[in-house]
Design a protein around this motif. Structure first.
Motif, PDB file in Angstrom:
ATOM      1  N   HIS A  56      15.501  18.347  -3.927  1.00 28.74           N
ATOM      2  CA  HIS A  56      14.818  17.141  -3.438  1.00 28.74           C
ATOM      3  C   HIS A  56      13.388  17.122  -3.995  1.00 28.74           C
ATOM      4  N   THR A  57      13.260  16.752  -5.231  1.00 32.27           N
ATOM      5  CA  THR A  57      11.950  16.786  -5.885  1.00 32.27           C
ATOM      6  C   THR A  57      11.201  15.457  -5.808  1.00 32.27           C
ATOM      7  N   ASP A  58      11.872  14.399  -5.413  1.00 34.16           N
ATOM      8  CA  ASP A  58      11.245  13.084  -5.257  1.00 34.16           C
ATOM      9  C   ASP A  58      10.485  12.662  -6.533  1.00 34.16           C
ATOM     10  N   GLY A  59      11.066  12.950  -7.665  1.00 32.43           N
ATOM     11  CA  GLY A  59      10.426  12.570  -8.931  1.00 32.43           C
ATOM     12  C   GLY A  59       9.318  13.526  -9.356  1.00 32.43           C
ATOM     13  N   GLY A  60       9.062  14.525  -8.554  1.00 34.27           N
ATOM     14  CA  GLY A  60       8.013  15.497  -8.883  1.00 34.27           C
ATOM     15  C   GLY A  60       8.551  16.618  -9.758  1.00 34.27           C
ATOM     16  N   LYS A  64      11.998  24.601 -12.833  1.00 34.80           N
ATOM     17  CA  LYS A  64      12.012  24.931 -14.252  1.00 34.80           C
ATOM     18  C   LYS A  64      10.711  24.520 -14.941  1.00 34.80           C
ATOM     19  N   GLU A  65      10.089  23.448 -14.417  1.00 33.89           N
ATOM     20  CA  GLU A  65       8.856  22.939 -15.031  1.00 33.89           C
ATOM     21  C   GLU A  65       7.604  23.684 -14.571  1.00 33.89           C
ATOM     22  N   ILE A  66       7.644  24.255 -13.377  1.00 35.87           N
ATOM     23  CA  ILE A  66       6.401  24.830 -12.832  1.00 35.87           C
ATOM     24  C   ILE A  66       6.397  26.349 -12.753  1.00 35.87           C
ATOM     25  N   LEU A 128      -0.695  25.863  -9.462  1.00 37.31           N
ATOM     26  CA  LEU A 128       0.241  24.776  -9.126  1.00 37.31           C
ATOM     27  C   LEU A 128      -0.493  23.622  -8.439  1.00 37.31           C
ATOM     28  N   ALA A 129      -1.395  23.962  -7.513  1.00 41.59           N
ATOM     29  CA  ALA A 129      -2.129  22.918  -6.789  1.00 41.59           C
ATOM     30  C   ALA A 129      -3.009  22.109  -7.729  1.00 41.59           C
ATOM     31  N   GLY A 207      15.803  28.893 -10.203  1.00 37.17           N
ATOM     32  CA  GLY A 207      14.905  27.754 -10.437  1.00 37.17           C
ATOM     33  C   GLY A 207      14.635  27.479 -11.903  1.00 37.17           C
ATOM     34  N   VAL A 208      14.583  28.522 -12.729  1.00 40.63           N
ATOM     35  CA  VAL A 208      14.279  28.302 -14.150  1.00 40.63           C
ATOM     36  C   VAL A 208      15.534  28.089 -14.996  1.00 40.63           C
TER      37      VAL A 208
END
Length: 209
Positions: A56-60, A64-66, A128-129, A207-208
């Motif tokens: 549930h990334t809501d487009g975020g 894999k990206e972070i 990340l923040a 995740g990756v």
């Protein structure tokens, strides 16, 4: 005659006192095992929540990206090594000729490794923040920060606990109380290591992929 009677009574009293003392220490260890069971339930709940929310990334951003592979590999290596040095500290306590100085030395190494782990985690969270991947950005990130942050908080508590224990052992040496605390803090540290292995697999490795 009275003297003859008083000796076994004193001996019995000493025996009862020692027996009661041992029972108290055993009860405290049992209490800590119960605490670990409740912590297992806590982490089990957080893991289940993360697994449900991880898509549930809501487009975020996705995992894999972070996720930075060198960072979480380094965190894993450091924590596993600290678990090993914690085991050496417990082993030193169990030796018949165990040295307080050597035990404290292994605890210092464990503490430094644990602090390095927390430092890497803080650096990861900060990075990340700054990239906009905050806890409120998506359900996936809420689950990630809550799960990983709870583990990091446990490690931080373990560091404070270990520091206090080093001071106590340095002052009083090996006693029934300090031995029990050394055993318990080692158990706690191994528990955090085991949780991290699950976290490493479920959160980072999957995740990756």
């Amino acid at each position: 005659m009275a003297e003859v009677i008083s000796q076994p009574v004193g001996h019995q009293h000493g025996h009862d006192h020692a027996h009661g003392h041992v029972d108290q220490e055993s009860l405290k260890i049992l209490g800590f095992w119960i605490f670990l069971v409740t912590d297992c339930l806590l982490f089990g709940t957080l893991f289940a929540t993360f697994i449900v929310l991880r898509t549930h990334t809501d487009g975020g951003p996705t995992g894999k990206e972070i996720f930075d592979i060198p960072t979480f590999i380094a965190e894993t290596f450091i924590l596993l090594t600290s678990s090993f040095t914690s085991g050496l500290a417990t082993l030193e306590m169990r030796k018949n000729n165990g040295s307080v100085q050597r035990l404290i030395g292994w605890l210092i190494v464990t503490w430094i490794l644990g602090a390095a782990f927390v430092g890497l985690e803080i650096k990861e969270f900060t990075h990340l923040a700054l990239d906009g991947a905050t806890i409120s950005r998506s359900a996936f990130l809420s689950g990630f920060f809550t799960l990983v942050g709870t583990h990091g908080l446990h490690v931080s508590v373990g560091l404070i606990w270990m520091l206090a224990l080093m001071i106590q052992v340095g002052r009083y040496g090996f006693t029934a109380v300090t031995k029990r605390k050394i055993y318990i803090v080692g158990l706690y540290w191994h528990f955090l290591d085991a949780v991290w292995i699950f976290l490493f697999t479920v959160v980072y490795l999957i995740g990756v992929m």
